[in-house]
Design a protein around this motif. Structure first.
Motif, PDB file in Angstrom:
ATOM      1  N   ARG A 268       1.196  -7.117  -0.579  1.00  0.00           N
ATOM      2  CA  ARG A 268       1.016  -5.799  -1.198  1.00  0.00           C
ATOM      3  C   ARG A 268       0.510  -5.934  -2.633  1.00  0.00           C
ATOM      4  O   ARG A 268      -0.346  -5.153  -3.082  1.00  0.00           O
ATOM      5  N   ALA A 269       1.035  -6.907  -3.365  1.00  0.00           N
ATOM      6  CA  ALA A 269       0.606  -7.121  -4.749  1.00  0.00           C
ATOM      7  C   ALA A 269      -0.880  -7.469  -4.823  1.00  0.00           C
ATOM      8  O   ALA A 269      -1.544  -7.191  -5.831  1.00  0.00           O
ATOM      9  N   LEU A 270      -1.390  -8.093  -3.761  1.00  0.00           N
ATOM     10  CA  LEU A 270      -2.807  -8.458  -3.708  1.00  0.00           C
ATOM     11  C   LEU A 270      -3.663  -7.368  -3.072  1.00  0.00           C
ATOM     12  O   LEU A 270      -4.877  -7.538  -2.926  1.00  0.00           O
ATOM     13  N   GLY A 271      -3.023  -6.251  -2.687  1.00  0.00           N
ATOM     14  CA  GLY A 271      -3.757  -5.170  -2.041  1.00  0.00           C
ATOM     15  C   GLY A 271      -4.111  -5.476  -0.600  1.00  0.00           C
ATOM     16  O   GLY A 271      -5.087  -4.934  -0.062  1.00  0.00           O
ATOM     17  N   LEU A 272      -3.327  -6.340   0.047  1.00  0.00           N
ATOM     18  CA  LEU A 272      -3.596  -6.745   1.425  1.00  0.00           C
ATOM     19  C   LEU A 272      -2.556  -6.159   2.368  1.00  0.00           C
ATOM     20  O   LEU A 272      -1.409  -5.932   1.984  1.00  0.00           O
ATOM     21  N   THR A 273      -2.957  -5.953   3.597  1.00  0.00           N
ATOM     22  CA  THR A 273      -2.051  -5.492   4.640  1.00  0.00           C
ATOM     23  C   THR A 273      -2.054  -6.511   5.768  1.00  0.00           C
ATOM     24  O   THR A 273      -3.108  -6.770   6.374  1.00  0.00           O
ATOM     25  N   ALA A 274      -0.923  -7.110   6.036  1.00  0.00           N
ATOM     26  CA  ALA A 274      -0.833  -8.101   7.114  1.00  0.00           C
ATOM     27  C   ALA A 274      -0.895  -7.381   8.455  1.00  0.00           C
ATOM     28  O   ALA A 274      -0.064  -6.504   8.720  1.00  0.00           O
TER      29      ALA A 274
END
Length: 287
Positions: A268-274
Motif C-alpha cells: 500500500r505504501a508503494l501504491g500497489l495492490t497485491a
C-alpha cells in the motif's frame, strides 16, 4: 540465522543427536565478512573436527581451499558444480556435499512474481556482489537475460561491491520509469537488506527478495526455498557421515519446499495492490 541454527539442532535431535550429550557443536557466525570467514576457517580446520557444516559460497570456497580431508556438509549454497565444490551432483567425489539453494530458473520466477505485484514494471535489475556470488552472471547468460516475452520486461545485472554501490544502483534505477529490483540470494545482499529496504522505501521502488524473513521485517515480497527446511535436511547428511558414510558418495540435493510471502502494508505504501490470486497462494500475508 537463529532460525537456521534451531532448524539444524531439530534435524540432529530427530536423528538421535543431542548437543552436549553425544555431539559437541562449535558455532561461528561470519556475517558475510570475508576476513572473518578466513579467520574462522583457519581456526576450525586447525581444530580438526569430525565434520564441518556450513552455509554460503564464500565459506565453502574458503573451506575447500583449506582442507580436502575434513568432511564438509553445505546448505543454502548455489551452483556447487559450477563453482567446483563438487565433481558431479550425483556423486560429489571429494570431501564436500550438501544441499543447494537456488538454480537459474528461479530468476525467471522472481521476475514473474515481481511483475505480478507491480504490473507497471518494465525494467528489472538483479542486485548481487560478484565477490560473494560469482555465479549470477552465469545464471543470467543461461537465462538469456530475457524473461518470457509475455512478461514484457527487460532484465539486467547490477553487480555491486559495497554499500555505496548499492545506494548508487538503487538511486539510478529509481530514476528510470517503471523500474523494479531483484535482490539476489547473496550473503552480501542479505546482510545489507535493511539498507536496501530503506532505499526502496525512499525511492518507492518495488523489490523482491529470496527470504521470507525479510518480508516480516518490512520488505514488499519474497519467494524462494525454505532455508530452515534445507538446513534441517542437511542434518541427515551429518548423521550419515558421522556413522561412516563418505561425502563423496552422497548426492547433492535440491530444495523441496518454496515459500511466498507478501507485506500488504508495504504494498500500500508503494501504491500497489497485491492480486487476490497471489495472496491466496502465499504462505504468509502480512496485513
Amino acid at each position: 540465522m537463529l532460525a537456521r541454527v534451531v532448524a539444524f539442532r531439530q534435524g540432529l535431535e530427530a536423528l538421535g543427536w543431542t548437543e552436549n550429550r553425544n555431539i559437541q557443536i562449535e558455532h561461528r557466525y561470519s556475517g558475510g565478512d570475508l576476513g572473518r570467514i578466513q579467520a574462522y576457517t583457519t581456526e576450525l580446520v586447525r581444530s580438526a573436527p569430525d565434520l564441518i557444516a556450513a552455509s554460503s559460497t564464500p565459506i565453502i570456497a574458503a573451506l575447500k581451499q583449506a582442507t580436502d580431508t575434513i568432511p564438509i556438509v553445505f546448505s543454502v549454497v548455489n551452483d556447487p558444480l559450477g563453482q567446483g565444490f563438487v565433481s558431479a551432483l550425483s556423486r560429489p567425489g571429494g570431501n564436500i556435499t550438501g544441499f543447494t539453494f537456488i538454480d537459474f530458473p528461479l530468476i525467471g520466477k522472481w521476475a514473474e512474481i515481481l511483475k505480478e505485484i507491480a504490473p507497471r514494471v518494465r525494467r528489472m535489475t538483479l542486485l548481487f556482489n560478484p565477490d560473494t556470488s560469482p555465479y549470477y552472471p552465469v545464471f543470467l547468460r543461461e537465462f538469456g537475460s530475457a524473461p518470457p516475452a509475455s512478461l514484457g520486461v527487460e532484465l539486467s545485472a547490477s553487480p555491486v561491491h559495497d554499500e555505496a554501490g548499492i545506494e548508487a544502483t538503487i538511486t539510478a534505477l529509481a530514476r528510470e520509469p517503471d523500474a523494479g529490483l531483484i535482490a539476489a540470494a547473496d550473503v552480501f545482499v542479505n546482510t545489507r537488506r535493511r539498507l536496501i529496504m530503506a532505499l526502496a522505501e525512499r525511492h518507492r521502488l518495488p523489490v523482491i527478495y529470496p527470504f521470507r524473513q525479510f518480508v516480516t521485517e518490512g520488505a514488499l515480497i519474497s519467494y524462494g526455498p525454505d532455508a530452515a527446511d534445507i538446513v534441517r535436511r542437511s542434518a541427515s547428511y551429518v548423521d550419515r557421515i558421522l556413522k561412516g558414510e563418505k561425502p563423496a558418495d552422497l548426492p547433492v540435493q535440491a530444495p523441496t519446499r518454496f515459500e511466498l510471502a507478501i507485506n500488504l502494508k508495504t504494498a500500500r505504501a508503494l501504491g500497489l495492490t497485491a492480486p487476490m490470486i497471489l495472496q491466496m497462494t502465499a504462505d504468509e500475508v502480512i496485513e
